[in-house]
Design a protein around this motif. Structure first.
Motif, mmCIF file in Angstrom:
data_model
loop_
_atom_site.group_PDB
_atom_site.id
_atom_site.type_symbol
_atom_site.label_atom_id
_atom_site.label_comp_id
_atom_site.label_asym_id
_atom_site.label_seq_id
_atom_site.Cartn_x
_atom_site.Cartn_y
_atom_site.Cartn_z
ATOM 1 N N VAL A 47 8.012 -3.165 -4.307
ATOM 2 C CA VAL A 47 7.373 -1.937 -3.820
ATOM 3 C C VAL A 47 7.873 -1.591 -2.422
ATOM 4 O O VAL A 47 8.179 -0.435 -2.120
ATOM 5 C CB VAL A 47 5.837 -2.091 -3.821
ATOM 6 N N LYS A 48 8.011 -2.582 -1.564
ATOM 7 C CA LYS A 48 8.498 -2.336 -0.204
ATOM 8 C C LYS A 48 9.925 -1.799 -0.215
ATOM 9 O O LYS A 48 10.292 -0.954 0.623
ATOM 10 C CB LYS A 48 8.418 -3.611 0.631
ATOM 11 N N SER A 49 10.726 -2.255 -1.159
ATOM 12 C CA SER A 49 12.110 -1.787 -1.224
ATOM 13 C C SER A 49 12.188 -0.288 -1.521
ATOM 14 O O SER A 49 13.169 0.372 -1.167
ATOM 15 C CB SER A 49 12.884 -2.569 -2.294
ATOM 16 N N LEU A 55 2.671 -2.957 1.323
ATOM 17 C CA LEU A 55 1.374 -2.468 0.836
ATOM 18 C C LEU A 55 0.261 -3.063 1.689
ATOM 19 O O LEU A 55 0.302 -4.247 2.037
ATOM 20 C CB LEU A 55 1.157 -2.886 -0.622
ATOM 21 N N PRO A 56 -0.747 -2.267 2.035
ATOM 22 C CA PRO A 56 -1.875 -2.823 2.790
ATOM 23 C C PRO A 56 -2.672 -3.773 1.902
ATOM 24 O O PRO A 56 -2.893 -3.484 0.721
ATOM 25 C CB PRO A 56 -2.699 -1.586 3.162
ATOM 26 N N THR A 61 -8.047 -0.112 4.186
ATOM 27 C CA THR A 61 -7.013 0.227 5.148
ATOM 28 C C THR A 61 -5.924 1.059 4.486
ATOM 29 O O THR A 61 -5.889 1.204 3.261
ATOM 30 C CB THR A 61 -6.383 -1.036 5.767
ATOM 31 N N SER A 62 -5.042 1.595 5.301
ATOM 32 C CA SER A 62 -3.917 2.371 4.796
ATOM 33 C C SER A 62 -2.721 2.168 5.719
ATOM 34 O O SER A 62 -2.877 1.706 6.850
ATOM 35 C CB SER A 62 -4.272 3.867 4.723
ATOM 36 N N VAL A 63 -1.542 2.503 5.216
ATOM 37 C CA VAL A 63 -0.327 2.442 6.028
ATOM 38 C C VAL A 63 0.470 3.716 5.796
ATOM 39 O O VAL A 63 0.301 4.393 4.774
ATOM 40 C CB VAL A 63 0.542 1.205 5.678
ATOM 41 N N SER A 64 1.335 4.033 6.752
ATOM 42 C CA SER A 64 2.171 5.231 6.648
ATOM 43 C C SER A 64 3.612 4.886 6.978
ATOM 44 O O SER A 64 3.882 4.004 7.797
ATOM 45 C CB SER A 64 1.670 6.313 7.615
ATOM 46 N N TRP A 65 4.521 5.611 6.329
ATOM 47 C CA TRP A 65 5.940 5.488 6.626
ATOM 48 C C TRP A 65 6.568 6.854 6.339
ATOM 49 O O TRP A 65 6.746 7.242 5.200
ATOM 50 C CB TRP A 65 6.589 4.402 5.787
#
Length: 200
Positions: A47-49, A55-56, A61-65
């Motif tokens: 998923v990160k690739s 992923l949080p 929580t949440s993350v943004s990119w």
């Protein structure tokens, strides 16, 4: 062959004058429901690739990119947000990276409607429809959680201090919109812990 097009149940809806906050729909929000095991290193790496961000794993929580946001929904579920125009490509990339890994990725962009409430007093207005104490220190920018709002299932995302996105299933979109219009009217404005102005 004609192409499919999306029509929001709130198409044409506009917030009238006389509201104490700003209300609007965000119609171009694309969404992917992602399922998998946070304990599976291969899943997390795949998923990160694609997303460019981990992923949080902490609740609510949440993350943004860039223009991608990922909201934590449960220990094995996330909601990936971006523009509708990127959803097809993003979903294809996710499915390709996750091939052979226990997971599920589904485009659910048409499932929910996103209503943004913005401005001073937004928390007080939202609290008219939920039992959450949005004045507590828990609800900082990036916080997300499921909630009951005006007796329906909803998802709350704190975008910034006084900017909130509410996700509701499209069948309840008009109901949620009308509820917010009623509770956000200037005559319905409340000031917590202080003297209330006399009604006009």
């Amino acid at each position: 062959m004609s192409e499919l097009s999306y029509t929001s149940p709130l198409a044409g809806a506009a917030a009238p004058a006389g509201l104490s906050v700003s209300l609007r729909e965000i119609p171009d929000r694309g969404m992917i429901d992602l399922r998998g095991l946070a304990t599976d290193a291969d899943f997390m790496a795949a998923v990160k690739s694609v997303l460019g961000v981990d992923l949080p794993t902490e609740p609510r929580t949440s993350v943004s990119w860039g223009d991608i946001k990922v909201l934590w929904l449960s220990i094995d579920q996330w909601l990936i947000l971006s523009t509708r125009t990127k959803m097809h490509e993003l979903l294809a990339s996710l499915r390709g990276a996750l091939l052979g890994i226990h997971s599920l990725a589904v485009d659910v962009s048409d499932m929910r409607v996103v209503i943004r409430i913005e401005g001073e007093g937004s928390r007080e207005i939202l609290m008219k429809g939920t039992s959450l104490d949005l004045l507590s220190g828990e609800y900082t920018p990036g916080t997300c959680r499921r909630m009951r709002f005006a007796e329906i299932a909803a998802l709350l995302h704190v975008v910034e201090g006084e900017i909130f996105d509410i996700y509701v299933f499209r069948s309840y979109a008009n109901y949620a919109w009308d509820f917010l219009l009623a509770t956000a009217r200037e005559p319905a404005k409340i000031t917590l812990f202080g003297q209330q102005p006399a009604p006009v």
